[in-house]
Scaffold this active site. Structure first.
Site, PDB file in Angstrom:
ATOM      1  N   HIS A  37      12.754   5.449  -7.984  1.00 40.45           N
ATOM      2  CA  HIS A  37      11.791   5.739  -9.048  1.00 40.45           C
ATOM      3  C   HIS A  37      12.185   5.012 -10.340  1.00 40.45           C
ATOM      4  O   HIS A  37      11.362   4.380 -10.991  1.00 40.45           O
ATOM      5  CB  HIS A  37      11.696   7.250  -9.296  1.00 40.45           C
ATOM      6  CG  HIS A  37      10.880   7.973  -8.269  1.00 40.45           C
ATOM      7  ND1 HIS A  37      11.324   8.187  -6.991  1.00 40.45           N
ATOM      8  CD2 HIS A  37       9.635   8.517  -8.321  1.00 40.45           C
ATOM      9  CE1 HIS A  37      10.393   8.839  -6.303  1.00 40.45           C
ATOM     10  NE2 HIS A  37       9.354   9.050  -7.086  1.00 40.45           N
ATOM     11  N   LYS A 105      10.626  18.337  -0.703  1.00 40.40           N
ATOM     12  CA  LYS A 105      10.826  19.780  -0.566  1.00 40.40           C
ATOM     13  C   LYS A 105      10.977  20.429  -1.926  1.00 40.40           C
ATOM     14  O   LYS A 105      11.424  19.785  -2.877  1.00 40.40           O
ATOM     15  CB  LYS A 105      12.065  20.064   0.285  1.00 40.40           C
ATOM     16  CG  LYS A 105      13.376  19.738  -0.416  1.00 40.40           C
ATOM     17  CD  LYS A 105      14.532  20.432   0.243  1.00 40.40           C
ATOM     18  CE  LYS A 105      15.862  20.040  -0.371  1.00 40.40           C
ATOM     19  NZ  LYS A 105      16.304  20.944  -1.446  1.00 40.40           N
TER      20      LYS A 105
END
Lengths: 199, 290
Positions: A37, A105
């Site tokens: 990212h 998650k």
């Protein structure tokens, strides 16, 4: 009823999904967590671009265990990492790269929910820790980019086949199962505090 | 004879067993959780968890791709003249290649990854010297998902047990689905800031079906477990009856002016293993027989 999808996924197909739907995924999936990212956003700021095109593809918050057998990488275990670590980066990542979905998650915060609504993306929750099960949904490793970031942080190009079950945790209509659970947890706190004698 | 070669071999074997198989108490806790859930979403999460445990065991693959950092607890008999630390460290290096483990250990600031899970103070060693004649090695392969949610509170004595309860409740709510629930909550109460942190982790080494020997502490463990499971965070934070598999507490006396409390989360994939090496070289696996 489980839904089958194959990457790349059109915005139209993504908009049909609703929080709580169960999905199994086929096609190319890119792993990407903290460093991917950071570096992808840095690359674009400097006028460059990352080595893969994330548009309408699926990014998996995952740092797998890989083993090199001869010249080929094989997948040993590939469960999800905690998505909330990417909370501060994901809205911008979605805006700049327009992925169709993120697998992870633990859920993500409101700015990501908003970005998903605006740009037509969803968050797929996969069971944390269930790394061998998840690896069964990957039939091939096509390759790796940014390996210098370390095995967990590199971009692994995976070929998914029946990857799942994935639960649509955040849909592209502003709904989040995690926000729903959090709301009901807040509602229960008063009674629990009373029981513990700390009200 | 306890040799460096033997210790290295045993450390490698212990790591392989520990990351591919969960302790019996944890597996039972997860099975019970599956039985007790009634809704589809938490049942599906627990089903995936149980299926994964079986797949990992059958194929000798790590239960979770985050094989953690390696924290060792070594109980030393007197008269051991070999370099136990060097041997275990070599075992970690070898396990990283052969099991394999994910290379997780990086420099904290440059984030450079040497690729073998070894670096300054990593693996980390805790030592105890005892009067038994065997060497005991316990390893915790601790993942970051649960560790990252852990917390220290320096409470004031007047906050007391109520303050401890409030802290635990707030932190479990804050952590929500992030530490891979159902979790085990390890609490270290008392000592000092650092001692409570160590105790919280040591609490996680105790099986979840073994309450604290002190009945008052055991009562608090049970009370907290029941309360936390009423929150409804559920497996993976997607809702459900099972938020924690257990609450384990260890304590130490502390300064009259302080009340340190540390909370260490353990994800459902509780990878801890213990092995003994006896003076004649016999190896006895305590948590992972067979």
């Amino acid at each position: 009823m489980a839904i089958k999808l194959k990457t790349p996924i059109s915005e139209e197909d993504i908009r049909k999904l609703h929080a709580g739907d169960i999905v199994y995924l086929d096609g190319t999936v890119y792993t990407g967590r903290d460093e991917v990212h950071i570096h992808a956003l840095e690359a674009i700021e400097k006028g460059g671009k990352p080595p893969v095109d994330f548009e309408r593809m699926v990014v998996y918050h995952c740092g797998p265990i890989m083993k090199k057998v001869g010249e080929e990488w094989t997948l040993v275990a590939a469960g999800p990492t905690t998505s909330s670590r990417m909370n501060s980066l994901e809205p911008k990542f979605i805006e700049k790269f327009r992925p169709a979905g993120i697998i992870g998650k633990g859920g993500m915060s409101q700015p990501t929910v908003d970005a998903m609504k605006k740009f037509g993306a969803v968050y797929f929750a996969i069971t944390g820790g269930a790394a061998v099960l998840a690896a069964q949904g990957v039939k091939k490793v096509h390759g790796v980019h940014w390996f210098e970031l370390g095995m967990p942080e590199a971009i692994w190009v995976l070929e998914a086949e029946n990857l799942g079950p994935l639960t649509v945790g955040i849909d592209s209509h502003g709904n989040s199962l995690f926000a729903d659970v959090n709301k009901s947890v807040q509602g229960r706190l008063g009674k629990i505090r009373e029981k513990l004698g700390i009200a | 004879m306890i040799t460096e070669d033997l210790v290295r071999e045993v450390a490698l074997d212990l790591l392989r067993r520990t990351v591919t198989r969960l302790p019996a108490d944890v597996e039972k806790g997860l099975k019970d959780a599956f039985e007790s859930e009634t809704e589809e979403v938490p049942k599906m999460q627990l089903k995936a968890i149980l299926e994964n445990i079986k797949l990992a065991k059958d194929n000798v693959k790590p239960v979770c791709q985050d094989t953690g950092i390696t924290i060792f607890y070594v109980s030393m008999p007197t008269g051991v003249e070999i370099d136990v630390e060097k041997a275990i460290t070599e075992g970690v290096r070898q396990a990283t290649k052969e099991v394999p483990l994910r290379p997780n250990a990086v420099h904290p600031m440059t984030r450079k990854n040497p690729g073998d899970n070894v670096g300054l103070r990593m693996p980390y060693f805790n030592y105890k010297f005892w009067d038994r004649d065997y060497l005991e090695i316990t390893v915790m392969a601790k993942g970051a998902g649960s560790e990252n949610m852990s917390k220290l509170a320096m409470l004031t004595p007047s906050q007391g047990i109520k303050g401890i309860k409030e802290f635990v409740l707030n932190e479990v709510v804050r952590a929500s689905g992030n530490p891979c629930p159902p979790t085990i909550v390890g609490l270290g109460i008392g000592g000092s800031a650092d001692i409570s942190g160590k105790l919280a982790k040591e609490a996680l080494m105790r099986p979840i079906d073994q309450p604290n020997e002190d009945p008052e502490i055991a009562k608090l463990e049970k009370e907290l477990k029941e309360a936390l499971n009423e929150l409804g965070i559920g497996p993976m934070g997607l809702g459900g009856k099972t938020t924690v598999l257990g609450v384990n507490i260890e304590y130490a006396y502390c300064h009259t002016a302080s009340l340190p409390v540390s909370l260490n989360f353990q994800c459902w994939a509780a990878r801890r293993g213990t092995v003994q090496i006896h003076p004649d070289g016999t190896v006895k696996h305590i948590t992972h027989e067979g």
